[in-house]
Design a protein around this motif. Structure first.
Motif, PDB file in Angstrom:
ATOM      1  N   ALA A 144      -1.826   9.032   5.431  1.00 14.14           N
ATOM      2  CA  ALA A 144      -1.193  10.262   5.934  1.00 14.14           C
ATOM      3  C   ALA A 144       0.157  10.504   5.287  1.00 14.14           C
ATOM      4  O   ALA A 144       0.575  11.663   5.108  1.00 14.14           O
ATOM      5  CB  ALA A 144      -1.043  10.181   7.457  1.00 14.14           C
ATOM      6  N   GLN A 145       0.839   9.434   4.916  1.00 17.98           N
ATOM      7  CA  GLN A 145       2.165   9.572   4.310  1.00 17.98           C
ATOM      8  C   GLN A 145       2.121  10.251   2.946  1.00 17.98           C
ATOM      9  O   GLN A 145       3.140  10.721   2.448  1.00 17.98           O
ATOM     10  CB  GLN A 145       2.826   8.192   4.198  1.00 17.98           C
ATOM     11  CG  GLN A 145       3.153   7.577   5.545  1.00 17.98           C
ATOM     12  CD  GLN A 145       3.565   6.114   5.458  1.00 17.98           C
ATOM     13  OE1 GLN A 145       3.483   5.486   4.393  1.00 17.98           O
ATOM     14  NE2 GLN A 145       4.005   5.554   6.572  1.00 17.98           N
ATOM     15  N   GLY A 146       0.931  10.306   2.342  1.00 17.84           N
ATOM     16  CA  GLY A 146       0.818  10.923   1.028  1.00 17.84           C
ATOM     17  C   GLY A 146       0.312  12.348   1.041  1.00 17.84           C
ATOM     18  O   GLY A 146       0.200  12.972  -0.027  1.00 17.84           O
ATOM     19  N   LEU A 202       0.834  -1.198   0.000  1.00 16.43           N
ATOM     20  CA  LEU A 202       0.000   0.000   0.000  1.00 16.43           C
ATOM     21  C   LEU A 202       0.872   1.253   0.000  1.00 16.43           C
ATOM     22  O   LEU A 202       1.707   1.449   0.887  1.00 16.43           O
ATOM     23  CB  LEU A 202      -0.912   0.016   1.228  1.00 16.43           C
ATOM     24  CG  LEU A 202      -1.843  -1.191   1.381  1.00 16.43           C
ATOM     25  CD1 LEU A 202      -2.670  -1.056   2.653  1.00 16.43           C
ATOM     26  CD2 LEU A 202      -2.752  -1.346   0.171  1.00 16.43           C
ATOM     27  N   TYR A 203       0.672   2.085  -1.004  1.00 17.25           N
ATOM     28  CA  TYR A 203       1.407   3.342  -1.110  1.00 17.25           C
ATOM     29  C   TYR A 203       0.424   4.477  -1.421  1.00 17.25           C
ATOM     30  O   TYR A 203      -0.425   4.344  -2.302  1.00 17.25           O
ATOM     31  CB  TYR A 203       2.453   3.274  -2.230  1.00 17.25           C
ATOM     32  CG  TYR A 203       3.558   2.283  -1.987  1.00 17.25           C
ATOM     33  CD1 TYR A 203       4.686   2.639  -1.255  1.00 17.25           C
ATOM     34  CD2 TYR A 203       3.466   0.991  -2.489  1.00 17.25           C
ATOM     35  CE1 TYR A 203       5.701   1.725  -1.033  1.00 17.25           C
ATOM     36  CE2 TYR A 203       4.475   0.063  -2.277  1.00 17.25           C
ATOM     37  CZ  TYR A 203       5.595   0.437  -1.550  1.00 17.25           C
ATOM     38  OH  TYR A 203       6.591  -0.466  -1.325  1.00 17.25           O
ATOM     39  N   ALA A 204       0.554   5.573  -0.708  1.00 23.50           N
ATOM     40  CA  ALA A 204      -0.296   6.729  -0.970  1.00 23.50           C
ATOM     41  C   ALA A 204       0.145   7.411  -2.261  1.00 23.50           C
ATOM     42  O   ALA A 204       1.338   7.533  -2.543  1.00 23.50           O
ATOM     43  CB  ALA A 204      -0.225   7.715   0.188  1.00 23.50           C
ATOM     44  N   GLN A 205      -0.838   7.816  -3.062  1.00 27.03           N
ATOM     45  CA  GLN A 205      -0.568   8.472  -4.330  1.00 27.03           C
ATOM     46  C   GLN A 205      -1.289   9.816  -4.360  1.00 27.03           C
ATOM     47  O   GLN A 205      -2.426   9.914  -3.911  1.00 27.03           O
ATOM     48  CB  GLN A 205      -1.071   7.621  -5.493  1.00 27.03           C
ATOM     49  CG  GLN A 205      -0.652   6.165  -5.455  1.00 27.03           C
ATOM     50  CD  GLN A 205      -1.563   5.305  -6.310  1.00 27.03           C
ATOM     51  OE1 GLN A 205      -2.005   5.720  -7.377  1.00 27.03           O
ATOM     52  NE2 GLN A 205      -1.852   4.107  -5.837  1.00 27.03           N
ATOM     53  N   LEU A 206      -0.625  10.807  -4.924  1.00 29.26           N
ATOM     54  CA  LEU A 206      -1.258  12.105  -5.131  1.00 29.26           C
ATOM     55  C   LEU A 206      -1.690  12.172  -6.587  1.00 29.26           C
ATOM     56  O   LEU A 206      -0.860  12.173  -7.493  1.00 29.26           O
ATOM     57  CB  LEU A 206      -0.280  13.240  -4.819  1.00 29.26           C
ATOM     58  CG  LEU A 206      -0.818  14.661  -5.014  1.00 29.26           C
ATOM     59  CD1 LEU A 206      -2.006  14.926  -4.104  1.00 29.26           C
ATOM     60  CD2 LEU A 206       0.283  15.687  -4.760  1.00 29.26           C
ATOM     61  N   GLN A 207      -2.991  12.184  -6.807  1.00 28.77           N
ATOM     62  CA  GLN A 207      -3.538  12.182  -8.154  1.00 28.77           C
ATOM     63  C   GLN A 207      -4.075  13.561  -8.510  1.00 28.77           C
ATOM     64  O   GLN A 207      -4.831  14.157  -7.752  1.00 28.77           O
ATOM     65  CB  GLN A 207      -4.645  11.138  -8.277  1.00 28.77           C
ATOM     66  CG  GLN A 207      -4.166   9.726  -7.989  1.00 28.77           C
ATOM     67  CD  GLN A 207      -5.256   8.690  -8.204  1.00 28.77           C
ATOM     68  OE1 GLN A 207      -6.409   9.022  -8.405  1.00 28.77           O
ATOM     69  NE2 GLN A 207      -4.865   7.424  -8.178  1.00 28.77           N
ATOM     70  N   SER A 208      -3.680  14.044  -9.677  1.00 27.39           N
ATOM     71  CA  SER A 208      -4.167  15.339 -10.134  1.00 27.39           C
ATOM     72  C   SER A 208      -5.293  15.192 -11.150  1.00 27.39           C
ATOM     73  O   SER A 208      -5.954  16.173 -11.487  1.00 27.39           O
ATOM     74  CB  SER A 208      -3.021  16.146 -10.753  1.00 27.39           C
ATOM     75  OG  SER A 208      -2.437  15.436 -11.825  1.00 27.39           O
TER      76      SER A 208
END
Length: 207
Positions: free
Chosen positions: A88-90, A36-42
């Motif tokens: 939270a890490q993302g 599981l990895y947080a992603q910032l999606q635009s």
């Protein structure tokens, strides 16, 4: 009831993500956690709005889908700690978030379930970011299961369904467990902005 509590402590648990033996760890096994990895999606269903960016762990399938269902319907509340920590890490520091809130449940649904999974996630994210968690929103009428509605009907069904308390910070992070079209998040964001919040950012475990 006492016997069930004792057995829950003594017997090995199964990881909701892969059904492998979990032992006495909380939440997910190590391999599932590491997936599981947080992603910032635009580019998301929220694009074109004031805040097009979205922090998300991934699509609603596989390990993530099973984990969300276990949290929401299996009462595996410890999963909120694992998923919230990853989420939270993302969250980018440049967002300048001042407080965290979550999509509320209607009081009747809250009584039925006993907890709001989005709030559990929001509190974990707030703790990890060192920010206050605020019960900023209330749902003043039941809207039914939004996932069963056509996209064009969802926003109308949510019109006026949420209210925000006054005196909120200018920049807030809004949490939910699953996002389909984004209409629930947008309706909540509209209520927050009507109450004076200038910037609302979004985070959700799964899409």
């Amino acid at each position: 009831m006492v016997l069930q509590s004792v057995l829950k402590v003594l017997l090995p648990r199964r990881c909701p993500g892969c059904q492998g033996q979990l032992g006495h760890l909380d939440g997910l096994c190590a391999p599932c956690r590491s997936s599981l990895y947080a992603q910032l999606q635009s580019h998301s269903p929220l694009s074109g709005q004031v805040t097009p960016h979205l922090v998300v762990l991934g699509p609603y399938r596989g390990v993530l889908g099973r984990s969300v269902r276990a949290l929401k319907y299996g009462h595996s509340r410890d999963l909120a700690g694992v998923l919230g920590t990853r989420l939270a890490q993302g969250v980018p520091a440049w967002w300048g978030v001042q407080a965290v809130t979550a999509v509320p449940l209607h009081p009747e649904r809250l009584r039925e379930r006993g907890f709001n999974q989005a709030e559990l996630l929001g509190r974990q994210v707030a703790g990890m970011l060192g920010l206050p968690y605020l019960n900023a929103l209330s749902r003043n009428r039941a809207t039914g299961n939004q996932a069963k509605r056509h996209a064009k009907d969802r926003l109308g069904a949510l019109d006026g369904a949420f209210l925000a308390q006054p005196g909120l910070p200018e920049t807030m992070l809004l949490l939910d467990d699953v996002m389909t079209t984004g209409t629930t998040l947008l309706a909540c964001a509209g209520a927050l902005r009507a109450a004076g919040v200038r910037q609302v950012y979004f985070a959700t475990v799964a899409r």
